[in-house]
Design an enzyme around this catalytic site. Structure first.
Site, PDB file in Angstrom:
ATOM      1  N   SER A 143       0.840  -1.206   0.000  1.00  0.00           N
ATOM      2  CA  SER A 143       0.000   0.000   0.000  1.00  0.00           C
ATOM      3  C   SER A 143       0.880   1.264   0.000  1.00  0.00           C
ATOM      4  CB  SER A 143      -0.958  -0.062   1.197  1.00  0.00           C
ATOM      5  OG  SER A 143      -2.002   0.846   1.033  1.00  0.00           O
ATOM      6  N   ASP A 222     -10.158  -5.786  -2.760  1.00  0.00           N
ATOM      7  CA  ASP A 222      -9.485  -4.767  -1.950  1.00  0.00           C
ATOM      8  C   ASP A 222     -10.302  -3.476  -2.040  1.00  0.00           C
ATOM      9  OD1 ASP A 222      -7.821  -2.585  -1.290  1.00  0.00           O
ATOM     10  OD2 ASP A 222      -6.009  -3.617  -1.979  1.00  0.00           O
ATOM     11  N   HIS A 256      -7.378  -6.114   1.173  1.00  0.00           N
ATOM     12  CA  HIS A 256      -6.176  -5.287   1.269  1.00  0.00           C
ATOM     13  C   HIS A 256      -5.242  -5.715   2.408  1.00  0.00           C
ATOM     14  CE1 HIS A 256      -4.037  -1.607   0.214  1.00  0.00           C
ATOM     15  NE2 HIS A 256      -4.002  -1.213   1.473  1.00  0.00           N
TER      16      HIS A 256
HETATM   17  N1  LIG Z   1      -7.743   2.769   9.315  1.00  0.00           N
HETATM   18  C1  LIG Z   1      -8.044   2.565   7.936  1.00  0.00           C
HETATM   19  C2  LIG Z   1      -7.431   1.325   7.399  1.00  0.00           C
HETATM   20  C3  LIG Z   1      -5.948   1.384   7.403  1.00  0.00           C
HETATM   21  C4  LIG Z   1      -5.352   0.217   6.681  1.00  0.00           C
HETATM   22  O1  LIG Z   1      -6.066  -0.618   6.092  1.00  0.00           O
HETATM   23  N2  LIG Z   1      -4.048   0.141   6.712  1.00  0.00           N
HETATM   24  C5  LIG Z   1      -3.393  -0.911   5.989  1.00  0.00           C
HETATM   25  C6  LIG Z   1      -2.318  -0.289   5.133  1.00  0.00           C
HETATM   26  S1  LIG Z   1      -3.020   0.883   4.009  1.00  0.00           S
HETATM   27  C7  LIG Z   1      -2.755  -1.894   6.946  1.00  0.00           C
HETATM   28  O2  LIG Z   1      -1.837  -2.580   6.577  1.00  0.00           O
HETATM   29  N3  LIG Z   1      -3.227  -1.958   8.191  1.00  0.00           N
HETATM   30  C8  LIG Z   1      -2.629  -2.775   9.222  1.00  0.00           C
HETATM   31  C9  LIG Z   1      -3.189  -4.138   9.382  1.00  0.00           C
HETATM   32  O3  LIG Z   1      -4.022  -4.561   8.555  1.00  0.00           O
HETATM   33  O4  LIG Z   1      -2.760  -4.819  10.319  1.00  0.00           O
HETATM   34  C10 LIG Z   1      -9.531   2.554   7.716  1.00  0.00           C
HETATM   35  O5  LIG Z   1     -10.212   2.856   8.656  1.00  0.00           O
HETATM   36  O6  LIG Z   1      -9.978   2.298   6.598  1.00  0.00           O
END
Ligand SMILES: N[C@@H](CCC(=O)N[C@@H](CS)C(=O)NCC(=O)O)C(=O)O
Length: 278
Positions: A143, A222, A256
């Protein structure tokens, strides 16, 4: 460097470390997996809201990295503890969202120097610590970290000999996340944005920068792909325009998150090992 904790893992060591960073002007944390016999180093850049722990805990990379002799370096995603106004107000800008570039705009320019931190400080320090040759370093990410991996590889081809990405933000000048980050960190002049946009950087190449090929995996369920934040097809077209080989794999049903990443982790580790450890 100060080792905060150390865990034996698949015959190697999983370390969590802290050091004082001159580039960032603050202490920084990172995670480092040292396999039983380290032959090369792979840098993984994580996405928005993540830290040095996320990939380390969730991606399941250590078993195959140990087998292949790949050390894994997991930096944090931004400075922490600067206490700048608004730094933690949104999850896609500021803390946890450094975008792997050096900010030019105030108040970010002093501390938000992730590109210089990674390329000029952390990477040389870790290579020296492990006694590894500088020509066996690859980079990958997810990402925002996929954007980081592609752009840092294209901006520093002498440092990174192999590159891959999971669901990268592949054309940040054209998506909401990128416009917010680049506007805030780099200012309104979009000419400066192109210097940090993987698709724009690729279009400008005069010959394929990674002739052995770039690997990209993308889940088709995703939500950020569907919200047009990632735009991998723009990067794929840019690769085609300069004859850069790219393997773009679309995976039905995957989202994702780290279940998607873990599912294809082994392929990425082998992609890098084949290019770095020949
Ligand atoms: N907080 C965000 C999502 C953030 C998110 O999905 N981050 C991804 C990278 S873009 C990630 O790797 N999160 C950490 C995880 O899944 O453990 C939302 O509310 O949509």
């Amino acid at each position: 460097m100060e080792i905060l904790s150390s865990h034996t893992c698949f015959g190697g060591q999983q370390l969590f470390c802290r050091h004082e960073s001159a580039e960032i002007g603050l202490p920084m944390r990172y995670a480092l997996f040292v396999p039983p016999e380290a032959k090369g180093l792979l840098v993984f850049l994580a996405g928005l809201t993540c830290s040095e722990e996320t990939f380390t805990i969730k991606a399941g990379a250590q078993r195959v990295a140990a087998e292949l002799g790949l050390a894994l370096l997991m930096p944090d995603t931004s400075p922490r503890g600067a206490n700048l106004p608004g730094e933690a107000e949104s999850w896609d800008f500021g803390v946890g969202a450094g975008f792997y570039l050096d900010a030019t705009q105030q108040p970010w320019a002093r501390h938000w120097r992730m590109e210089s931190y990674l390329t000029e400080e952390l990477l040389p320090e870790v290579l020296a610590e492990l006694g590894l040759p500088a020509e066996r370093v690859g980079i990958f990410g997810h990402s925002m970290g996929g954007h980081g991996a592609l752009t840092l590889a294209l901006r520093h081809p002498q440092l990174f000999r192999s590159v891959s990405a999971f669901a990268p933000i592949a054309a940040p000048s054209q998506c909401a996340w990128g416009k917010k980050a680049f506007g805030g960190y780099l200012g309104a002049d979009t000419n400066t944005w192109a210097e940090h946009d993987a698709s724009e950087l690729m279009k400008r190449q005069t010959r394929p920068p990674f002739p052995a090929g770039i690997l990209i995996d993308q889940g088709m369920s995703d939500k950020f792909l569907l919200e047009m934040q990632l735009l991998p097809e723009v990067f794929e077209a840019a690769c085609k325009s300069v004859d850069q080989p790219v393997t773009m794999r679309w995976h039905k049903g995957y989202d994702h998150g780290y279940y998607f990443i873990a599912s294809f982790m082994e392929d990425h580790l082998r992609h890098h090992a084949a290019q770095l450890l020949r």
